[in-house]
Design a protein around this motif. Structure first.
Motif, PDB file in Angstrom:
ATOM      1  N   ARG A 260       0.828  -1.213   0.000  1.00 19.61           N
ATOM      2  CA  ARG A 260       0.000   0.000   0.000  1.00 19.61           C
ATOM      3  C   ARG A 260       0.856   1.255   0.000  1.00 19.61           C
ATOM      4  N   PHE A 261       1.955   1.220   0.763  1.00 21.60           N
ATOM      5  CA  PHE A 261       2.802   2.413   0.828  1.00 21.60           C
ATOM      6  C   PHE A 261       3.472   2.671  -0.517  1.00 21.60           C
ATOM      7  N   MET A 269       3.356  10.686  -7.060  1.00 24.94           N
ATOM      8  CA  MET A 269       4.120  11.152  -8.210  1.00 24.94           C
ATOM      9  C   MET A 269       3.223  11.477  -9.398  1.00 24.94           C
ATOM     10  N   GLU A 270       2.030  10.868  -9.440  1.00 23.46           N
ATOM     11  CA  GLU A 270       1.070  11.142 -10.499  1.00 23.46           C
ATOM     12  C   GLU A 270       0.135  12.284 -10.127  1.00 23.46           C
ATOM     13  N   GLY A 271       0.290  12.834  -8.914  1.00 22.99           N
ATOM     14  CA  GLY A 271      -0.564  13.922  -8.473  1.00 22.99           C
ATOM     15  C   GLY A 271      -1.917  13.479  -7.957  1.00 22.99           C
ATOM     16  N   ARG A 272      -2.090  12.188  -7.663  1.00 24.09           N
ATOM     17  CA  ARG A 272      -3.381  11.653  -7.187  1.00 24.09           C
ATOM     18  C   ARG A 272      -3.321  11.544  -5.661  1.00 24.09           C
ATOM     19  N   TYR A 273      -3.389  12.691  -5.010  1.00 25.03           N
ATOM     20  CA  TYR A 273      -3.087  12.778  -3.591  1.00 25.03           C
ATOM     21  C   TYR A 273      -4.164  12.162  -2.694  1.00 25.03           C
ATOM     22  N   PHE A 274      -5.424  12.288  -3.054  1.00 22.78           N
ATOM     23  CA  PHE A 274      -6.490  11.775  -2.189  1.00 22.78           C
ATOM     24  C   PHE A 274      -6.399  10.257  -2.055  1.00 22.78           C
ATOM     25  N   LYS A 275      -6.283   9.578  -3.185  1.00 14.85           N
ATOM     26  CA  LYS A 275      -6.181   8.114  -3.131  1.00 14.85           C
ATOM     27  C   LYS A 275      -4.883   7.696  -2.458  1.00 14.85           C
ATOM     28  N   ALA A 276      -3.805   8.452  -2.681  1.00 16.77           N
ATOM     29  CA  ALA A 276      -2.528   8.140  -2.037  1.00 16.77           C
ATOM     30  C   ALA A 276      -2.655   8.238  -0.520  1.00 16.77           C
ATOM     31  N   ALA A 277      -3.350   9.268  -0.045  1.00 13.16           N
ATOM     32  CA  ALA A 277      -3.522   9.450   1.396  1.00 13.16           C
ATOM     33  C   ALA A 277      -4.320   8.295   2.003  1.00 13.16           C
ATOM     34  N   ILE A 295       7.746   7.101   5.522  1.00  9.46           N
ATOM     35  CA  ILE A 295       7.314   8.472   5.234  1.00  9.46           C
ATOM     36  C   ILE A 295       8.472   9.441   5.462  1.00  9.46           C
ATOM     37  N   ALA A 296       9.200   9.252   6.564  1.00 10.58           N
ATOM     38  CA  ALA A 296      10.336  10.127   6.859  1.00 10.58           C
ATOM     39  C   ALA A 296      11.384  10.069   5.755  1.00 10.58           C
TER      40      ALA A 296
END
Length: 315
Positions: A260-261, A269-277, A295-296
């Motif tokens: 998942r990470f 990297m594709e700019g799909r931040y909501f699904k990434a979050a 994440i760090a």
């Protein structure tokens, strides 16, 4: 000091020109560049052959896998130091010079890696990969086959040390770099330059993205074999390991978090931040300490864009 740069090439014609430019633009000029074409069906080898620099040579052969291609380059290498670079990755201009200074400064070192930045296909730099291989805990994990402290594209090593260690295991192409590092760490200390000296391209075509379960199984095989080596026990053979392979619940949670990470990173990297979050939250719930550490590591570092070789993505 002559450095033999080995670049395995397989169907990456869209990247090889920028890759070679980043090598030939090094401030350390004493190089031989061995491009080993692994049976490509695109025009990548022809692009490499057209490079007007006598330091570059192209060796064409049948498709045998990336580990075999690296070993072929290792046989041909004439340098006292060997460096490995995947054809879709990039070096910053001072990469070799900085690492060679570390290697010269400590004759006991067998290898030096470096922090690399993640690079999307669009040329966006995000986060980094690389850990301090000289820390006590890291040295032990290295020997146990539990740590790849930096991308293989950052590695330089004493050529004799790599040859004495046996080169890359061609039966383990997805994890042959991890396996080699475990053997090199037994031979002697490994260091990391803890600032970005190159860029590692992340995309959905990598083995870890396409076949994550098989990848993790082979990682665990490398761990078992390295531990057996350290303890003086007979090493397990791959066929027996695969036939008896079963995951514990803890391993299933860890693997699920890792999948998942990684998927979240590609989405960022594709700019799909909501699904990434959302995926990152699931990974965090499954393995909090693992996910927070990852994440760090992905947080951006302040490397200026001009550090990318001219004419390459991100420049």
């Amino acid at each position: 000091m002559l450095v033999s740069v080995i670049i395995p090439l397989y169907n990456t014609e869209q990247y090889i020109e920028a890759c070679l430019a980043s090598v030939l633009g090094q401030t350390h000029r004493e190089l031989e560049v061995i491009v080993v074409d692994d049976g490509s069906t695109d025009g990548g080898a022809a692009i490499a052959e057209r490079v007007a620099d006598e330091r570059v040579r192209v060796e064409r052969g049948a498709n045998q896998g990336v580990a075999a291609a690296r070993n072929r380059g290792l046989v041909l290498a004439r340098g006292e130091v060997v460096a490995f670079l995947d054809a879709d990755d990039l070096w910053y201009p001072d990469k070799l010079a900085e690492q060679l200074a570390v290697l010269r400064g400590d004759r006991g070192l067998v290898a030096v890696g470096a922090v690399f930045q993640y690079l999307s296909d669009s040329g966006r730099l995000l986060g980094r990969a690389g850990e301090n291989a000289r820390e006590t805990a890291a040295r032990q994990r290295l020997k146990q086959g539990r740590l790849m402290p930096f991308p293989i594209s950052s590695l330089i090593a004493r050529t004799d040390a790599v040859r004495d260690a046996g080169g890359f295991d061609e039966s383990l192409p997805p994890v042959a770099d991890l396996d080699l590092m475990a053997r090199l760490a037994v031979a002697g200390p490994v260091a990391t330059v803890m600032r970005p000296l190159g860029a590692y391209r992340v995309h959905g075509d990598s083995m870890s993205a396409r076949q994550p379960a098989e990848m993790m199984m082979l990682v665990r095989f490398v761990e078992q074999r390295a531990t057996a080596r350290l303890e003086g026990r007979p090493a397990p053979d791959l066929e027996s390991f695969v036939s008896s392979y079963r995951l514990t619940k803890a391993q299933q949670r860890r693997d699920g978090a890792a999948r998942r990470f990684r998927a979240a990173g590609l989405l960022v990297m594709e700019g799909r931040y909501f699904k990434a979050a959302a995926l990152c939250a699931l990974a965090l719930a499954a393995r909090p300490s693992y996910t927070l550490r990852r994440i760090a590591m992905r947080l951006p570092l302040g490397r200026p864009p001009r550090a990318v070789a001219p004419g390459t993505p991100g420049a």
